[in-house]
Design a protein around this motif. Structure first.
Motif, PDB file in Angstrom:
ATOM      1  N   ASP B  63     103.019  61.081  13.819  1.00 46.08           N
ATOM      2  CA  ASP B  63     102.700  61.872  14.434  1.00 46.08           C
ATOM      3  C   ASP B  63     102.370  63.703  13.438  1.00 46.08           C
ATOM      4  O   ASP B  63     101.619  64.103  13.224  1.00 46.08           O
ATOM      5  N   HIS B  64     103.255  64.020  12.742  1.00 44.21           N
ATOM      6  CA  HIS B  64     103.108  64.861  12.166  1.00 44.21           C
ATOM      7  C   HIS B  64     102.139  65.560  11.508  1.00 44.21           C
ATOM      8  O   HIS B  64     101.545  66.344  11.623  1.00 44.21           O
ATOM      9  N   ASN B  65     101.550  64.802  10.966  1.00 40.78           N
ATOM     10  CA  ASN B  65     101.339  64.981   9.581  1.00 40.78           C
ATOM     11  C   ASN B  65      99.746  64.726  10.155  1.00 40.78           C
ATOM     12  O   ASN B  65      98.481  64.371   9.055  1.00 40.78           O
ATOM     13  N   GLY B 107     100.917  58.710  19.067  1.00 39.33           N
ATOM     14  CA  GLY B 107     100.809  59.312  19.766  1.00 39.33           C
ATOM     15  C   GLY B 107     101.712  60.109  18.941  1.00 39.33           C
ATOM     16  O   GLY B 107     102.904  60.072  18.048  1.00 39.33           O
ATOM     17  N   ILE B 108     102.397  61.721  19.548  1.00 43.57           N
ATOM     18  CA  ILE B 108     103.061  62.319  19.455  1.00 43.57           C
ATOM     19  C   ILE B 108     104.893  61.802  19.791  1.00 43.57           C
ATOM     20  O   ILE B 108     104.745  60.975  21.193  1.00 43.57           O
ATOM     21  N   VAL B 109     105.553  61.457  18.689  1.00 42.04           N
ATOM     22  CA  VAL B 109     107.185  60.528  19.142  1.00 42.04           C
ATOM     23  C   VAL B 109     107.785  61.088  20.855  1.00 42.04           C
ATOM     24  O   VAL B 109     107.951  60.210  21.163  1.00 42.04           O
ATOM     25  N   HIS B 110     107.623  62.053  21.116  1.00 39.18           N
ATOM     26  CA  HIS B 110     108.569  62.839  22.182  1.00 39.18           C
ATOM     27  C   HIS B 110     107.205  62.308  23.810  1.00 39.18           C
ATOM     28  O   HIS B 110     107.398  62.393  24.460  1.00 39.18           O
ATOM     29  N   VAL B 111     105.857  61.886  23.582  1.00 35.27           N
ATOM     30  CA  VAL B 111     105.037  61.697  24.213  1.00 35.27           C
ATOM     31  C   VAL B 111     105.444  60.315  24.432  1.00 35.27           C
ATOM     32  O   VAL B 111     105.179  60.063  25.323  1.00 35.27           O
ATOM     33  N   GLY B 128     114.629  62.494  14.041  1.00 37.44           N
ATOM     34  CA  GLY B 128     114.874  63.910  13.751  1.00 37.44           C
ATOM     35  C   GLY B 128     113.863  64.997  13.868  1.00 37.44           C
ATOM     36  O   GLY B 128     113.079  65.101  13.441  1.00 37.44           O
ATOM     37  N   ASP B 129     114.049  65.482  14.815  1.00 35.78           N
ATOM     38  CA  ASP B 129     112.791  66.279  15.377  1.00 35.78           C
ATOM     39  C   ASP B 129     114.064  67.549  16.389  1.00 35.78           C
ATOM     40  O   ASP B 129     114.206  66.585  17.486  1.00 35.78           O
ATOM     41  N   SER B 130     113.391  68.647  16.633  1.00 37.89           N
ATOM     42  CA  SER B 130     114.359  69.720  17.364  1.00 37.89           C
ATOM     43  C   SER B 130     113.320  69.442  19.633  1.00 37.89           C
ATOM     44  O   SER B 130     115.144  69.464  19.666  1.00 37.89           O
ATOM     45  N   HIS B 131     112.423  68.641  18.900  1.00 37.72           N
ATOM     46  CA  HIS B 131     112.373  68.950  20.699  1.00 37.72           C
ATOM     47  C   HIS B 131     112.304  67.250  21.193  1.00 37.72           C
ATOM     48  O   HIS B 131     111.759  67.391  21.571  1.00 37.72           O
ATOM     49  N   THR B 132     113.452  66.742  20.517  1.00 33.92           N
ATOM     50  CA  THR B 132     114.227  65.545  20.834  1.00 33.92           C
ATOM     51  C   THR B 132     114.887  65.539  22.385  1.00 33.92           C
ATOM     52  O   THR B 132     114.544  64.786  24.149  1.00 33.92           O
ATOM     53  N   GLY B 346      97.789  70.976  23.164  1.00 32.28           N
ATOM     54  CA  GLY B 346      98.287  69.969  22.966  1.00 32.28           C
ATOM     55  C   GLY B 346      99.857  70.556  22.596  1.00 32.28           C
ATOM     56  O   GLY B 346     100.486  71.104  23.009  1.00 32.28           O
ATOM     57  N   SER B 347     100.238  69.534  21.215  1.00 30.46           N
ATOM     58  CA  SER B 347     101.957  69.587  21.276  1.00 30.46           C
ATOM     59  C   SER B 347     102.424  69.205  21.857  1.00 30.46           C
ATOM     60  O   SER B 347     102.363  68.714  23.630  1.00 30.46           O
ATOM     61  N   CYS B 348     104.240  68.055  22.014  1.00 29.01           N
ATOM     62  CA  CYS B 348     105.220  68.232  22.466  1.00 29.01           C
ATOM     63  C   CYS B 348     105.369  68.557  24.292  1.00 29.01           C
ATOM     64  O   CYS B 348     105.511  67.900  24.855  1.00 29.01           O
ATOM     65  N   THR B 349     105.046  69.716  24.350  1.00 32.78           N
ATOM     66  CA  THR B 349     105.345  70.214  25.289  1.00 32.78           C
ATOM     67  C   THR B 349     104.297  70.161  26.059  1.00 32.78           C
ATOM     68  O   THR B 349     104.516  70.073  27.503  1.00 32.78           O
ATOM     69  N   GLY B 407      98.200  63.485  18.267  1.00 33.19           N
ATOM     70  CA  GLY B 407      98.995  63.773  16.782  1.00 33.19           C
ATOM     71  C   GLY B 407      99.639  65.309  17.485  1.00 33.19           C
ATOM     72  O   GLY B 407      99.459  66.549  17.882  1.00 33.19           O
ATOM     73  N   CYS B 408     100.111  65.855  16.167  1.00 33.07           N
ATOM     74  CA  CYS B 408     100.923  67.169  16.402  1.00 33.07           C
ATOM     75  C   CYS B 408     100.280  68.097  15.948  1.00 33.07           C
ATOM     76  O   CYS B 408     100.422  69.468  16.809  1.00 33.07           O
ATOM     77  N   SER B 409      99.236  68.003  14.791  1.00 33.66           N
ATOM     78  CA  SER B 409      98.413  69.099  15.512  1.00 33.66           C
ATOM     79  C   SER B 409      98.784  70.580  14.738  1.00 33.66           C
ATOM     80  O   SER B 409      99.655  70.494  13.819  1.00 33.66           O
ATOM     81  N   MET B 410      98.272  71.067  15.236  1.00 31.50           N
ATOM     82  CA  MET B 410      98.009  73.097  15.276  1.00 31.50           C
ATOM     83  C   MET B 410      99.917  73.470  16.113  1.00 31.50           C
ATOM     84  O   MET B 410      99.642  74.657  15.379  1.00 31.50           O
ATOM     85  N   CYS B 411     100.503  72.650  16.225  1.00 33.75           N
ATOM     86  CA  CYS B 411     101.900  72.938  16.487  1.00 33.75           C
ATOM     87  C   CYS B 411     102.991  73.395  15.507  1.00 33.75           C
ATOM     88  O   CYS B 411     102.942  74.525  15.394  1.00 33.75           O
ATOM     89  N   LEU B 412     101.983  72.450  14.687  1.00 29.90           N
ATOM     90  CA  LEU B 412     103.107  73.224  12.961  1.00 29.90           C
ATOM     91  C   LEU B 412     102.124  72.819  12.591  1.00 29.90           C
ATOM     92  O   LEU B 412     102.691  73.490  10.797  1.00 29.90           O
ATOM     93  N   ALA B 413     101.093  72.495  12.213  1.00 31.87           N
ATOM     94  CA  ALA B 413      99.790  72.930  10.868  1.00 31.87           C
ATOM     95  C   ALA B 413     100.045  72.246   9.918  1.00 31.87           C
ATOM     96  O   ALA B 413      99.861  72.259   8.586  1.00 31.87           O
ATOM     97  N   SER B 429     101.880  75.405  22.616  1.00 28.88           N
ATOM     98  CA  SER B 429     103.665  73.870  21.722  1.00 28.88           C
ATOM     99  C   SER B 429     103.701  75.318  22.296  1.00 28.88           C
ATOM    100  O   SER B 429     104.885  76.006  23.252  1.00 28.88           O
ATOM    101  N   ASN B 430     104.794  75.076  21.300  1.00 27.00           N
ATOM    102  CA  ASN B 430     106.524  75.516  21.321  1.00 27.00           C
ATOM    103  C   ASN B 430     107.169  77.014  21.073  1.00 27.00           C
ATOM    104  O   ASN B 430     107.868  77.401  20.460  1.00 27.00           O
ATOM    105  N   ARG B 431     106.347  76.843  19.712  1.00 27.67           N
ATOM    106  CA  ARG B 431     107.173  78.008  18.976  1.00 27.67           C
ATOM    107  C   ARG B 431     105.724  79.195  18.905  1.00 27.67           C
ATOM    108  O   ARG B 431     104.822  78.334  17.930  1.00 27.67           O
ATOM    109  N   GLY B 435     103.691  82.438  10.637  1.00 26.96           N
ATOM    110  CA  GLY B 435     103.597  80.931   9.529  1.00 26.96           C
ATOM    111  C   GLY B 435     103.660  79.791  10.424  1.00 26.96           C
ATOM    112  O   GLY B 435     103.151  78.968  10.180  1.00 26.96           O
ATOM    113  N   ARG B 436     103.986  79.433  12.081  1.00 29.61           N
ATOM    114  CA  ARG B 436     104.034  78.090  12.001  1.00 29.61           C
ATOM    115  C   ARG B 436     102.788  77.833  12.202  1.00 29.61           C
ATOM    116  O   ARG B 436     102.917  76.366  12.302  1.00 29.61           O
ATOM    117  N   GLN B 437     101.411  78.188  12.949  1.00 28.49           N
ATOM    118  CA  GLN B 437     100.660  77.645  13.408  1.00 28.49           C
ATOM    119  C   GLN B 437      99.348  77.829  12.230  1.00 28.49           C
ATOM    120  O   GLN B 437      98.505  77.300  12.247  1.00 28.49           O
TER     121      GLN B 437
HETATM  122  S1  SF4 Z   1     107.436  70.681  17.894  1.00 32.54           S
HETATM  123 FE1  SF4 Z   1     105.168  70.605  17.761  1.00 32.54          FE
HETATM  124  S2  SF4 Z   1     105.833  69.221  15.442  1.00 32.54           S
HETATM  125 FE2  SF4 Z   1     107.268  68.739  16.702  1.00 32.54          FE
HETATM  126  S3  SF4 Z   1     106.861  66.963  17.782  1.00 32.54           S
HETATM  127 FE3  SF4 Z   1     106.126  68.530  19.137  1.00 32.54          FE
HETATM  128  S4  SF4 Z   1     103.927  68.645  18.748  1.00 32.54           S
HETATM  129 FE4  SF4 Z   1     105.536  67.508  17.076  1.00 32.54          FE
END
Ligand code: SF4
Lengths: 195, 467
Positions: B63-65, B107-111, B128-132, B346-349, B407-413, B429-431, B435-437
């Motif tokens: 999902d991330h890249n 899809g995004i792992v948290h979705v 292995g992702d903080s938004h778990t 977008g993003s898991c948020t 996908g995660c897309s522009m959430c973390l670019a 998104s959440n951050r 430089g995050r995006q």
């Molecule tokens: S915070 Fe962004 S990069 Fe991390 S899982 Fe969610 S959408 Fe993907």
């Protein structure tokens, strides 16, 4: 994992609050599939200009701090993304210890997993270390995990707290998986009871 | 028996081994894995001749890249390709469930976790992702881990954890129209700061969360990490069961009924104590916009960007000054006067069907401002299909917006979707870290409706006045 008992080294002061893991290592560098080569990328976006030349005012680029191995920074160091590439980058640059008034939770556990020691000192003590590193040349501290103490040769000394289990693992260089596999019968029993 | 919090119940029922002076060894019910934080973990297993203990409790997704368009073309990014190839190779070697970018379930792992019913109440879930923390919305205990821990969970299905403290965040009342779960979350982070939750497991209680949809609860739990907490949870209730019933991985028939009976025992007992309580009245929650470079730097849409001299302590002044400089702001300008270049929904948020519906409702029949780039990125293929069934894609496309793949897309670019230096975005998104995006990119975090409205107006607007 290498054991950690005591370390003496030059202090690099990065006087900045909220240094998040995106700053420590930007996401676009996380595509590698091995664990090496992250040291040069540490703090990439604040360390280098767009053309790749070093930014003169950034602390890692100052001659004075070359060869530093103790990073001292502001509160909430390592917040944000869980990427373990952050402690890898810090460690591969040559740091053995990070000192800050507080740390992001996941970053802190990631440090312990890699034998990089996160040391939490009071805001005042951290400011003292930063000031001394900026004023003195070749300012060094000793971080002793056995006595849980940081001191220098000009009168600074402070105790720090560290989880006793994590301390023990670091002192002995124990790896978590090996430790857990000793409990395999408890895991088997848990699975059986919850099947 | 002494009354217990939901957190304590879940913790106690997952302890495999407990010795004084040590963290607890907890059993993990579900391990979610993605391409960015796993390659070195699989390498570790191989090096030590270890296997994955429970492939049936391990779910892997790319999902991330991954690119969010032209997936049928060869990947342009050689390094991303290497990483995705490594993931495919690792999952086949170790025999794991894997959804690659061509899978209907990607899809995004948290979705996808909740969507397919992998995530269920009472579980301990790690990734292995903080938004778990997102998965806590289902009444689970879910937290992010690092790569060494990923390797550890793969090998042992367990994790060492020191017991966090508990925090109750109670929001009572009713949210005003236009005020969303994202605003609740930003309001909380704004109030307690990015360190307010460090060392705590949060439970969200009160009528606002009870009344909130499952999607909304996921948005709130998702942002728990931005307040410093590793996990956030909401007690399961009828809404939770209704959301989960019939999802692919959920039990059926008598097993389902039995599961629900168990889940009903999870909520915090009357009289149980939390270490910390934070109460926020719903009336304090308004549409929020972040103005700085951490998610705690928020202002109400009707407010102004602060100035360094608004703060007393010199560290805060320094932090604000630094954030303003990066964001290209002076301090003092009205939030509604800030012009934007790009919006990202977008993003898991905020990439679930409800988020897309909220954005589409604002956009319908209108055109985006000519200078604005608008990226709408559904959180999963299933969300995308559902949105297309409802005609939401047409609404976005007719407004001149881009409709992408999941996908995660522009959430973390990490993929080609990113901001140019100096470019300013309204993002769901959440951050908003520097430089995050994308290097030099400037991010303002908002709700989906607020992002959509900004795309049309070209600057931030108060969604409560939108017509
Ligand atoms: S915070 Fe962004 S990069 Fe991390 S899982 Fe969610 S959408 Fe993907």
């Amino acid at each position: 994992m290498e054991a950690f008992k005591q370390h003496t080294g030059k202090v690099v002061p990065y006087d900045m609050p909220n240094v998040d893991t995106d700053q420590i290592i930007p996401a676009r560098f996380l595509k590698k599939i091995d664990r090496v080569g992250f040291g040069e990328l540490l703090f990439n976006d604040v360390r280098y200009n767009a053309d790749g030349s070093p930014k003169e005012d950034f602390v890692l680029n100052q001659e004075k701090y070359a060869g530093g191995s103790v990073l001292v920074s502001g509160p909430q160091f390592g917040i944000g993304s869980s990427r373990e590439h952050a402690p890898w980058a810090i460690q591969q640059y040559g740091f053995k210890v990070v000192i800050a008034p507080s740390f992001g939770d996941i970053f802190r556990s990631n440090c312990f997993q890699n034998g990089l020691l996160p040391v939490q000192l009071s805001e005042r003590d951290v400011q003292t270390l930063i000031a001394r590193a900026q004023e003195l040349s070749d300012y060094q501290v000793t971080v002793d995990l056995e006595t849980q103490e940081v001191h220098d040769s000009v009168g600074f000394s402070a105790k720090f707290e560290v989880d006793s289990f994590r301390r023990d693992c670091l002192l002995r260089g124990l790896d978590d998986i090996g430790l857990t596999l000793e409990k395999i019968s408890a895991i088997d029993a848990f699975e059986k009871a919850h099947a | 028996m002494a009354p217990k919090t939901m957190f304590e119940k879940m913790w106690d029922s997952h302890v495999v081994s407990d010795e004084p002076g040590k963290p607890s060894l907890l059993y993990v019910d579900l391990h979610l894995v993605h391409e960015i934080t796993s390659a070195q973990a699989f390498d570790g297993l191989r090096m030590n001749h270890r296997t994955v203990r429970r492939p049936d409790k391990t779910v892997v997704v790319a999902d991330h890249n991954v690119p969010t368009k032209d997936r049928d073309k060869p990947l342009e990014d050689e390094i991303a390709k290497t990483q995705l190839d490594a993931l495919a190779q690792n999952t086949s070697e170790f025999g794991l469930n894997y959804f690659d970018m061509f899978s209907e379930k990607q899809g995004i792992v948290h979705v996808i976790g909740p969507e397919q019913g992998w995530t269920r109440p009472g579980m301990i879930i790690v990734c292995g992702d903080s938004h778990t923390s997102t998965h806590g919305a289902m009444g689970a205990m879910a937290f992010g881990i690092g790569t060494s821990e990923v390797e550890h969970v793969l090998a042992t299905q367990c994790i060492w954890q020191a017991k966090p403290k508990t925090m109750e965040i109670r929001v009572e009342g009713t949210l005003a129209p236009g005020v969303t779960a994202k605003d609740v979350a930003l309001g909380i982070v704004g109030k307690i700061g990015t360190s307010g939750g460090i060392g705590h497991a949060i439970e969200y209680t009160g009528s606002v969360f009870r009344d909130m949809s499952m999607e909304g609860r996921m948005t709130v739990c998702n942002l728990s990490i931005e307040a410093g907490a590793r996990s956030g949870m909401v007690a399961p209730d009828e809404k939770t069961y209704e959301y989960l019933k019939g999802r692919e991985q959920c039990p059926t028939g008598a097993d389902w009924d039995a599961a629900v009976e168990e889940w009903k025992k999870l909520p915090t007992d009357e009289g149980a104590k939390f270490d910390t309580l934070l109460e926020i009245p719903a009336s304090d929650i308004v549409p929020f916009v972040t103005w700085g470079t951490n998610p705690g730097q928020v202002a109400p849409i009707t407010g102004r960007v602060p100035k360094p001299e608004d703060y007393e302590n010199s560290q805060d002044q320094f932090a604000v000054e630094k954030a303003l400089k990066y964001m290209g702001l002076q301090g003092g300008e009205r939030i509604q006067d800030i012009m934007i270049d790009t919006i990202f929904v977008g993003s898991c948020t905020n990439s679930r069907i409800e988020d897309l519906r909220a954005a589409a409702a604002v956009v319908k029949g209108k055109q985006k401002a000519p200078s604005v780039r608008a990226l709408i990125v559904p959180g999963s293929w299933l969300v995308k299909q559902q949105a297309e069934k409802e005609g939401l894609d047409k609404i976005f496309l007719d407004a001149g917006m881009e409709w992408r793949d999941a996908g995660c897309s522009m959430c973390l670019a990490m993929n080609p979707d990113r901001l140019a230096p100096g470019e300013r975005s309204a993002s769901t998104s959440n951050r908003n870290f520097e430089g995050r995006q994308g290097p030099g990119g400037r991010t303002h975090l908002v709700s989906p409706a607020m992002a959509a409205a900004a795309a049309i107006a070209g600057h931030f607007v108060d969604i409560r006045d939108w017509s």
